[in-house]
Write an enzyme that holds these catalytic residues in place. Structure first.
Site, PDB file in Angstrom:
ATOM      1  N   HIS A   1      12.871  -2.571   2.254  1.00 55.05           N
ATOM      2  CA  HIS A   1      12.273  -1.299   2.671  1.00 55.05           C
ATOM      3  C   HIS A   1      13.163  -0.160   2.208  1.00 55.05           C
ATOM      4  O   HIS A   1      14.387  -0.220   2.356  1.00 55.05           O
ATOM      5  CB  HIS A   1      12.099  -1.239   4.188  1.00 55.05           C
TER       6      HIS A   1
ATOM      7  N   ARG B   1      12.804   4.897  12.633  1.00 57.80           N
ATOM      8  CA  ARG B   1      11.515   5.570  12.533  1.00 57.80           C
ATOM      9  C   ARG B   1      10.642   5.226  13.736  1.00 57.80           C
ATOM     10  O   ARG B   1      11.135   4.765  14.758  1.00 57.80           O
ATOM     11  CB  ARG B   1      10.863   5.191  11.205  1.00 57.80           C
TER      12      ARG B   1
ATOM     13  N   TYR C   1      11.241   8.827   1.513  1.00 56.88           N
ATOM     14  CA  TYR C   1      11.267   7.789   0.483  1.00 56.88           C
ATOM     15  C   TYR C   1      11.974   8.208  -0.801  1.00 56.88           C
ATOM     16  O   TYR C   1      12.147   7.390  -1.700  1.00 56.88           O
ATOM     17  CB  TYR C   1       9.838   7.346   0.157  1.00 56.88           C
TER      18      TYR C   1
ATOM     19  N   GLU D   1      12.864  -9.334   1.877  1.00 58.97           N
ATOM     20  CA  GLU D   1      12.092  -8.192   2.363  1.00 58.97           C
ATOM     21  C   GLU D   1      12.905  -6.932   2.104  1.00 58.97           C
ATOM     22  O   GLU D   1      14.093  -6.873   2.422  1.00 58.97           O
ATOM     23  CB  GLU D   1      11.821  -8.350   3.858  1.00 58.97           C
TER      24      GLU D   1
ATOM     25  N   ALA E   1       3.044  -0.661   4.833  1.00 65.44           N
ATOM     26  CA  ALA E   1       2.518  -0.721   6.199  1.00 65.44           C
ATOM     27  C   ALA E   1       2.027  -2.115   6.586  1.00 65.44           C
ATOM     28  O   ALA E   1       1.977  -2.441   7.774  1.00 65.44           O
ATOM     29  CB  ALA E   1       1.400   0.300   6.375  1.00 65.44           C
TER      30      ALA E   1
ATOM     31  N   ASN F   1       8.185  -5.438  -0.715  1.00 67.88           N
ATOM     32  CA  ASN F   1       8.081  -4.263   0.141  1.00 67.88           C
ATOM     33  C   ASN F   1       6.595  -4.164   0.456  1.00 67.88           C
ATOM     34  O   ASN F   1       5.816  -3.661  -0.347  1.00 67.88           O
ATOM     35  CB  ASN F   1       8.581  -3.003  -0.562  1.00 67.88           C
TER      36      ASN F   1
ATOM     37  N   PRO G   1       0.794  -1.217   0.000  1.00 72.19           N
ATOM     38  CA  PRO G   1       0.000   0.000   0.000  1.00 72.19           C
ATOM     39  C   PRO G   1       0.833   1.278   0.000  1.00 72.19           C
ATOM     40  O   PRO G   1       1.880   1.355   0.637  1.00 72.19           O
ATOM     41  CB  PRO G   1      -0.835  -0.103   1.280  1.00 72.19           C
ATOM     42  N   ASN G   2       0.328   2.224  -0.750  1.00 71.53           N
ATOM     43  CA  ASN G   2       0.854   3.585  -0.868  1.00 71.53           C
ATOM     44  C   ASN G   2       2.140   3.694  -1.676  1.00 71.53           C
ATOM     45  O   ASN G   2       2.589   4.805  -1.950  1.00 71.53           O
ATOM     46  CB  ASN G   2       1.034   4.239   0.509  1.00 71.53           C
TER      47      ASN G   2
ATOM     48  N   ARG H   1       4.807  10.975  -2.093  1.00 73.30           N
ATOM     49  CA  ARG H   1       4.514  10.807  -0.669  1.00 73.30           C
ATOM     50  C   ARG H   1       5.805  10.867   0.138  1.00 73.30           C
ATOM     51  O   ARG H   1       6.697  10.055  -0.052  1.00 73.30           O
ATOM     52  CB  ARG H   1       3.819   9.459  -0.450  1.00 73.30           C
TER      53      ARG H   1
END
Length: 149
Positions: A101, A108, A24, A99, A78, A75, A11-12, A19
């Site tokens: 990111h 964070r 990012y 995985e 969330a 990735n 998502p996103n 964003r």
């Protein structure tokens, strides 16, 4: 085994470049896709590049590539921190799962420090920016060549 890597984005990530660019970066998802395709081609691999904001679509893609593919780069956005369903799907994989990111999730918010995805991942990359995707594909090629993780 086929030569296709599934690169799966949650998502996103469709808003990458727009964003929170301070976190990012300014690269778009199309830029990431081009990077993945270029990197994979250098190792004789193909890429199936997907993004969805829907958890079930991510699960369906994992099911499709869980056996016989070159591996999965994920990735989960969330969903990384919330989705037992993605973990369950990834636990069925007979191929390597990397995985990935973009940001260093450990620098964070505290809720980002936990990953359900990591419990099923062969390897984890975080904080390399979008270059992490290229590193993940490179690592899958390394594993395919029979080198240890």
């Amino acid at each position: 085994m086929n030569d296709t890597v599934l690169v799966l984005n949650g998502p996103n990530l469709n808003l990458l470049g727009k964003r929170q660019p301070e976190i990012y970066g300014r690269e778009t998802l199309a830029d990431v896709e081009a990077l993945c395709r270029e990197t994979a081609a250098g190792f004789g691999l193909a890429v199936d590049f997907r993004q969805s904001n829907a958890e079930h679509a991510l699960i369906d893609a994992i099911h499709e590539f869980r056996v016989g593919s070159a591996g999965i780069v994920i990735n989960a956005g969330a969903y990384t921190h919330t989705s037992v369903a993605l973990l369950d799907a990834l636990n069925t994989c007979e191929v390597p799962v990397i995985e990935c990111h973009i940001s260093n999730v450990h620098r964070r918010e505290a809720f980002r420090h936990h990953s359900y995805i990591s419990l099923a991942a062969t390897s984890v990359l975080a904080g390399f920016g979008t270059h992490g995707y290229a590193l993940a594909i490179r690592h899958l090629a390394h594993l395919r060549a029979g080198r240890p993780a």
